[in-house]
Scaffold this active site. Structure first.
Site, PDB file in Angstrom:
ATOM      1  N   ARG A  46       0.843  -1.192   0.000  1.00  0.00           N
ATOM      2  CA  ARG A  46       0.000   0.000   0.000  1.00  0.00           C
ATOM      3  C   ARG A  46       0.885   1.250   0.000  1.00  0.00           C
ATOM      4  O   ARG A  46       1.801   1.367   0.827  1.00  0.00           O
ATOM      5  CB  ARG A  46      -0.858  -0.027   1.269  1.00  0.00           C
ATOM      6  CG  ARG A  46      -1.893   1.076   1.327  1.00  0.00           C
ATOM      7  CD  ARG A  46      -2.502   1.083   2.699  1.00  0.00           C
ATOM      8  NE  ARG A  46      -3.368  -0.063   2.883  1.00  0.00           N
ATOM      9  CZ  ARG A  46      -4.682   0.028   3.026  1.00  0.00           C
ATOM     10  NH1 ARG A  46      -5.258   1.199   3.037  1.00  0.00           N
ATOM     11  NH2 ARG A  46      -5.417  -1.042   3.195  1.00  0.00           N
ATOM     12  N   THR A  63      -1.098   7.503  -1.087  1.00  0.00           N
ATOM     13  CA  THR A  63      -2.402   7.382  -1.775  1.00  0.00           C
ATOM     14  C   THR A  63      -3.281   6.291  -1.168  1.00  0.00           C
ATOM     15  O   THR A  63      -4.476   6.219  -1.485  1.00  0.00           O
ATOM     16  CB  THR A  63      -2.187   7.021  -3.259  1.00  0.00           C
ATOM     17  OG1 THR A  63      -1.546   5.731  -3.292  1.00  0.00           O
ATOM     18  CG2 THR A  63      -1.325   8.041  -3.961  1.00  0.00           C
ATOM     19  N   ASP A  84      -5.249 -12.420   9.792  1.00  0.00           N
ATOM     20  CA  ASP A  84      -4.178 -12.066   8.859  1.00  0.00           C
ATOM     21  C   ASP A  84      -3.344 -13.311   8.557  1.00  0.00           C
ATOM     22  O   ASP A  84      -2.629 -13.810   9.426  1.00  0.00           O
ATOM     23  CB  ASP A  84      -3.301 -10.954   9.462  1.00  0.00           C
ATOM     24  CG  ASP A  84      -2.296 -10.443   8.441  1.00  0.00           C
ATOM     25  OD1 ASP A  84      -1.501 -11.254   7.914  1.00  0.00           O
ATOM     26  OD2 ASP A  84      -2.306  -9.243   8.150  1.00  0.00           O
ATOM     27  N   ASP A  91       0.585 -13.005   8.994  1.00  0.00           N
ATOM     28  CA  ASP A  91       0.995 -12.951  10.407  1.00  0.00           C
ATOM     29  C   ASP A  91       0.889 -14.333  11.053  1.00  0.00           C
ATOM     30  O   ASP A  91       1.772 -14.748  11.796  1.00  0.00           O
ATOM     31  CB  ASP A  91       0.106 -11.983  11.194  1.00  0.00           C
ATOM     32  CG  ASP A  91       0.498 -10.532  10.953  1.00  0.00           C
ATOM     33  OD1 ASP A  91       1.489 -10.306  10.226  1.00  0.00           O
ATOM     34  OD2 ASP A  91      -0.201  -9.646  11.470  1.00  0.00           O
TER      35      ASP A  91
HETATM   36  N1  URA Z   1      -5.558 -10.661   4.061  1.00  0.00           N
HETATM   37  C1  URA Z   1      -5.590 -11.479   5.135  1.00  0.00           C
HETATM   38  O1  URA Z   1      -4.555 -11.977   5.564  1.00  0.00           O
HETATM   39  N2  URA Z   1      -6.767 -11.711   5.728  1.00  0.00           N
HETATM   40  C2  URA Z   1      -7.929 -11.196   5.287  1.00  0.00           C
HETATM   41  O2  URA Z   1      -8.982 -11.475   5.864  1.00  0.00           O
HETATM   42  C3  URA Z   1      -7.882 -10.340   4.159  1.00  0.00           C
HETATM   43  C4  URA Z   1      -6.681 -10.086   3.569  1.00  0.00           C
END
Ligand code: URA
Length: 218
Positions: A112, A116, A210, A213
């Site tokens: 990202r 922007t 995530d 992670d």
């Molecule tokens: N990326 C992720 O790791 N989890 C999500 O729910 C959306 C994008």
């Protein structure tokens, strides 16, 4: 033959067997520790890769067997490669290597842009002859589809044919599938699960949190 379901044109969902639902039940559970998360995600990744391979075209091949016997078999047409979207997509590389000996794997880094807030391409390293190959695009979560769409743009600019791109992911949100398909209708999406929606932070619901992670950290 594959028992996967084409739920929309060019969206292929792995068969929702008890085994697969059991695997997802483990990785979706927030109490699951990293070791199990990795192990069971890897099992699903393997199934996605196998399904991707099922989708590749073959030609018939006549095989000479022992004792002069003949077997009418099949041979893959064309070459493949993987392209992972760094970082989470790298988790899927080993599953591809396990199935395809010496497979070439490229990488694309999209992050990202701080100014922007839009996805921006930071790095690409792809096989030079990628335009001659079928490409397995690897990213575990299809949420908004922003990064994957940018990655497809890179592949198309390198001469890859749209109908030779297979996007493998563990979970997809309907919003991401729709956006992706409107722009790239010929890319085949191969997923293990289609969830309900995205939340306000663009996480998949119910999802698994995530992925990067949980796979790489903690
Ligand atoms: N990326 C992720 O790791 N989890 C999500 O729910 C959306 C994008």
């Amino acid at each position: 033959m594959s028992s996967s379901q084409e739920v929309h044109k060019n969206v292929i969902l792995l068969p929702q067997t008890n085994q697969l639902i059991g695997l997802y039940s483990i990785i979706r559970d927030q109490e699951t520790k990293r070791g199990d998360f990795v192990f069971y995600s890897d099992r699903i990744i393997r199934l996605l890769v196998e399904e991707g391979l099922n989708q590749l075209p073959v030609e018939t091949a006549t095989i000479n067997c022992h004792g002069g016997q003949v077997y009418q078999g099949a041979k893959f047409l064309g070459k493949i490669c993987g392209v992972s979207i760094v970082r989470a997509g790298e988790s899927m590389e080993m599953g591809l290597r396990d199935c395809c000996r010496s497979v070439r794997i490229g990488k694309i880094l999209i992050q990202r842009d701080e100014e922007t807030a839009l996805p921006k391409l930071f790095y690409e390293k792809l096989p030079e002859d990628i335009s001659d190959r079928y490409v397995f695009l690897l990213d575990p979560m299809l949420a908004t589809g922003g990064s994957a769409m940018m990655a497809v743009e890179v592949l198309l600019s390198r001469g890859v044919q749209m109908n030779r791109i297979f996007f493998l992911n563990l979970l997809a949100a309907p919003e991401g599938i729709k956006a992706f398909q409107e722009k790239y209708p010929e890319v085949k999406i191969i997923t293990g699960g289609i969830d309900e929606k995205l939340d306000e932070d663009k996480y998949i619901v119910p999802g698994l949190g995530d992925f990067g992670d949980r796979y790489y950290c903690i």
